[in-house]
Enzyme design. Structure first.
Site, short mmCIF file in Angstrom:
data_model
loop_
_atom_site.label_atom_id
_atom_site.label_comp_id
_atom_site.label_asym_id
_atom_site.label_seq_id
_atom_site.Cartn_x
_atom_site.Cartn_y
_atom_site.Cartn_z
N ASP A 179 0.85 -1.19 0.00
CA ASP A 179 0.00 0.00 0.00
C ASP A 179 0.89 1.24 0.00
O ASP A 179 1.56 1.54 0.98
CB ASP A 179 -0.89 0.00 1.25
CG ASP A 179 -1.88 1.16 1.25
OD1 ASP A 179 -2.98 0.97 0.71
OD2 ASP A 179 -1.54 2.24 1.75
N TYR A 214 3.34 9.75 -0.62
CA TYR A 214 4.43 9.19 0.19
C TYR A 214 5.79 9.37 -0.50
O TYR A 214 6.82 9.12 0.11
CB TYR A 214 4.22 7.68 0.47
CG TYR A 214 2.91 7.31 1.13
CD1 TYR A 214 2.08 8.27 1.71
CD2 TYR A 214 2.50 5.98 1.18
CE1 TYR A 214 0.87 7.91 2.30
CE2 TYR A 214 1.30 5.61 1.78
CZ TYR A 214 0.48 6.59 2.33
OH TYR A 214 -0.71 6.23 2.90
N LYS A 242 -2.52 5.94 -4.55
CA LYS A 242 -3.60 6.89 -4.23
C LYS A 242 -3.38 8.22 -4.93
O LYS A 242 -2.24 8.64 -5.13
CB LYS A 242 -3.67 7.13 -2.71
CG LYS A 242 -3.62 5.85 -1.89
CD LYS A 242 -3.83 6.07 -0.41
CE LYS A 242 -3.55 4.79 0.37
NZ LYS A 242 -2.15 4.63 0.78
N HIS A 266 -7.32 9.70 -2.15
CA HIS A 266 -6.67 9.64 -0.83
C HIS A 266 -7.50 10.32 0.26
O HIS A 266 -7.64 9.80 1.36
CB HIS A 266 -5.28 10.29 -0.94
CG HIS A 266 -4.30 9.83 0.06
ND1 HIS A 266 -2.95 9.78 -0.18
CD2 HIS A 266 -4.44 9.40 1.35
CE1 HIS A 266 -2.32 9.34 0.90
NE2 HIS A 266 -3.20 9.11 1.84
N LYS A 311 2.76 -1.05 8.88
CA LYS A 311 4.05 -0.56 8.37
C LYS A 311 5.13 -0.84 9.39
O LYS A 311 4.94 -0.64 10.60
CB LYS A 311 3.96 0.94 8.10
CG LYS A 311 5.31 1.63 7.82
CD LYS A 311 5.91 2.27 9.08
CE LYS A 311 7.24 2.94 8.82
NZ LYS A 311 7.90 3.40 10.07
N ASN A 319 4.77 -9.29 11.94
CA ASN A 319 3.43 -8.82 11.56
C ASN A 319 2.79 -9.70 10.48
O ASN A 319 1.58 -9.62 10.26
CB ASN A 319 3.50 -7.37 11.06
CG ASN A 319 3.86 -6.39 12.16
OD1 ASN A 319 3.84 -6.74 13.34
ND2 ASN A 319 4.20 -5.17 11.78
P1 NDP Z 1 0.85 1.51 11.87
O1 NDP Z 1 -0.33 1.48 12.75
O2 NDP Z 1 1.05 0.44 10.86
O3 NDP Z 1 2.13 1.62 12.82
C1 NDP Z 1 3.43 1.78 12.34
C2 NDP Z 1 4.33 2.07 13.53
O4 NDP Z 1 4.28 0.98 14.46
C3 NDP Z 1 5.77 2.27 13.17
O5 NDP Z 1 6.29 3.25 14.06
C4 NDP Z 1 6.40 0.92 13.43
O6 NDP Z 1 7.74 1.08 13.81
C5 NDP Z 1 5.57 0.40 14.59
N1 NDP Z 1 5.37 -1.06 14.55
C6 NDP Z 1 5.02 -1.81 13.47
N2 NDP Z 1 4.90 -3.10 13.81
C7 NDP Z 1 5.17 -3.18 15.14
C8 NDP Z 1 5.22 -4.25 16.05
N3 NDP Z 1 4.95 -5.51 15.68
N4 NDP Z 1 5.55 -3.98 17.35
C9 NDP Z 1 5.81 -2.70 17.72
N5 NDP Z 1 5.78 -1.65 16.91
C10 NDP Z 1 5.46 -1.89 15.61
O7 NDP Z 1 0.88 2.98 11.19
P2 NDP Z 1 0.85 3.60 9.73
O8 NDP Z 1 0.36 4.99 9.94
O9 NDP Z 1 2.10 3.42 9.00
O10 NDP Z 1 -0.30 2.81 8.95
C11 NDP Z 1 -0.06 1.66 8.16
C12 NDP Z 1 -0.32 1.96 6.70
O11 NDP Z 1 -1.63 2.52 6.51
C13 NDP Z 1 0.60 3.06 6.12
O12 NDP Z 1 1.92 2.62 5.92
C14 NDP Z 1 -0.15 3.41 4.87
O13 NDP Z 1 0.05 2.42 3.88
C15 NDP Z 1 -1.60 3.39 5.38
N6 NDP Z 1 -2.05 4.74 5.80
C16 NDP Z 1 -3.01 5.36 5.02
C17 NDP Z 1 -3.48 6.60 5.34
C18 NDP Z 1 -4.52 7.21 4.50
O14 NDP Z 1 -4.83 8.41 4.68
N7 NDP Z 1 -5.11 6.49 3.57
C19 NDP Z 1 -2.98 7.35 6.50
C20 NDP Z 1 -1.99 6.61 7.28
C21 NDP Z 1 -1.57 5.37 6.94
P3 NDP Z 1 9.04 0.77 12.88
O15 NDP Z 1 8.69 1.13 11.46
O16 NDP Z 1 10.08 1.66 13.47
O17 NDP Z 1 9.34 -0.68 13.06
#
Ligand code: NDP
Length: 280
Positions: free
Chosen positions: A50, A55, A80, A113, A235, A245
């Site tokens: 995604d 981005y 998007k 988006h 992510k 994950n």
């Molecule tokens: P997430 O809820 O996926 O959280 C990501 C964060 O959690 C990062 O800081 C990561 O750290 C940490 N993390 C991931 N896995 C673990 C784990 N198993 N244990 C502990 N910490 C963990 O947030 P996102 O906002 O990135 O959302 C996911 C996806 O949703 C985005 O990448 C995007 O594709 C989509 N999105 C879409 C939006 C929209 O407007 N349509 C807006 C926001 C997101 P680290 O990377 O340091 O490991």
């Protein structure tokens, strides 16, 4: 690249296409790291990525998919159309530009988006999306961050219902009403920030369930999403978490465990309000 170790369930969209229920999100993955991070996700088994033009890392996703030597049909790619690309002609140009950056002739899913109601161009943008799908540049079309009124309007004015609505959704902000609307309309719910960007992971109700299953809090929250029927794409740039994950298909949450996570609802959004959000 060898086939994925796990078969991820798919969800059937209203247009008949299948989407892998678990994917990998690349929001906030720095552009220069995206090819490497996406390659590591593909190696871990993810086959659904995604991304978004906003981005600034579509090129890295494209590079990783090509370098993996996978068939194009083996990877599900979503991108998007951002807020400054709304409008009929502009949206059509925007997808072509995304395809160039992704080095592919089509995406699997193209999303508006944000609705950006203040510019009032999302209906024209949606009309362009309908044509882009007919032209084969995207297999499915959907929206993101649409509120009920925005959904009702594009459906009323075009007769075409989005295949998905990608919305903020996590244990602190569960959007039960909007999920019900989606179910009524045949729209699949995609959950963004599924882990609330990590904020829910110290929650005692979640860590207790994690301990009981010998899993991490992140795995429990992903499992909760999957059992609700959400499409989800956590992510991470961290190798252990990327792998962890994806390792969520060997345990099941009981009805009581699901209810304990349901009870955490009420914390509100962590992201912008779709009714007012214009730019990042
Ligand atoms: P997430 O809820 O996926 O959280 C990501 C964060 O959690 C990062 O800081 C990561 O750290 C940490 N993390 C991931 N896995 C673990 C784990 N198993 N244990 C502990 N910490 C963990 O947030 P996102 O906002 O990135 O959302 C996911 C996806 O949703 C985005 O990448 C995007 O594709 C989509 N999105 C879409 C939006 C929209 O407007 N349509 C807006 C926001 C997101 P680290 O990377 O340091 O490991």
């Amino acid at each position: 690249m060898t086939p994925p170790p796990t078969t991820v369930p798919t969800v059937t969209l209203s247009d008949g296409e299948q989407i892998p229920q678990l994917g990998f999100g690349v929001f906030q993955v720095p552009p220069r790291d995206t090819a490497d991070v996406t390659t590591r996700a593909l190696l871990a088994g993810y086959r659904h990525i995604d991304t978004a033009s906003a981005y600034r890392n579509e090129a890295g996703v494209g590079q990783a998919v090509h370098a993996a030597g996978l068939q194009r049909d083996d990877v599900y790619i979503t991108t998007k159309c951002f807020n400054d690309d709304h409008g009929f002609d502009q949206a059509k140009r925007a997808l072509r530009a995304s395809l160039d950056r992704l080095e592919t002739d089509h995406v699997d899913l193209y999303l508006i988006h944000w609705p950006v109601p203040s510019t009032d161009k999302y209906v024209d943008t949606w009309k362009a999306f309908v044509e882009l799908q007919q032209e084969g540049l995207t297999r499915s079309i959907g929206v993101s961050n649409f509120q009920p009124a925005h959904l009702d309007r594009i459906i009323a004015e075009t007769g075409v219902t989005p295949a998905v609505n990608q919305i903020e959704l996590h244990p602190y902000f569960q959007q039960a009403g909007l999920r019900r609307d989606h179910a009524d309309l045949g729209i699949v719910t995609e959950a963004w920030s599924p882990l609330a960007q990590g904020r829910v992971l110290d929650e005692p109700a979640i860590t207790a369930i994690a301990e009981a299953h010998g899993k991490s809090a992140g795995q429990v929250v992903i499992r909760w999403h999957l059992q609700l029927g959400n499409v989800v794409f956590p992510k991470s740039v961290t190798q252990e978490r990327i792998e962890q994950n994806f390792d969520v298909f060997d345990f099941h949450l009981s009805a009581d465990e699901m209810a304990a996570i349901d009870a955490l609802d009420g914390g509100g959004r962590i992201g912008p309000d779709p009714d007012t959000f214009v730019r990042p």
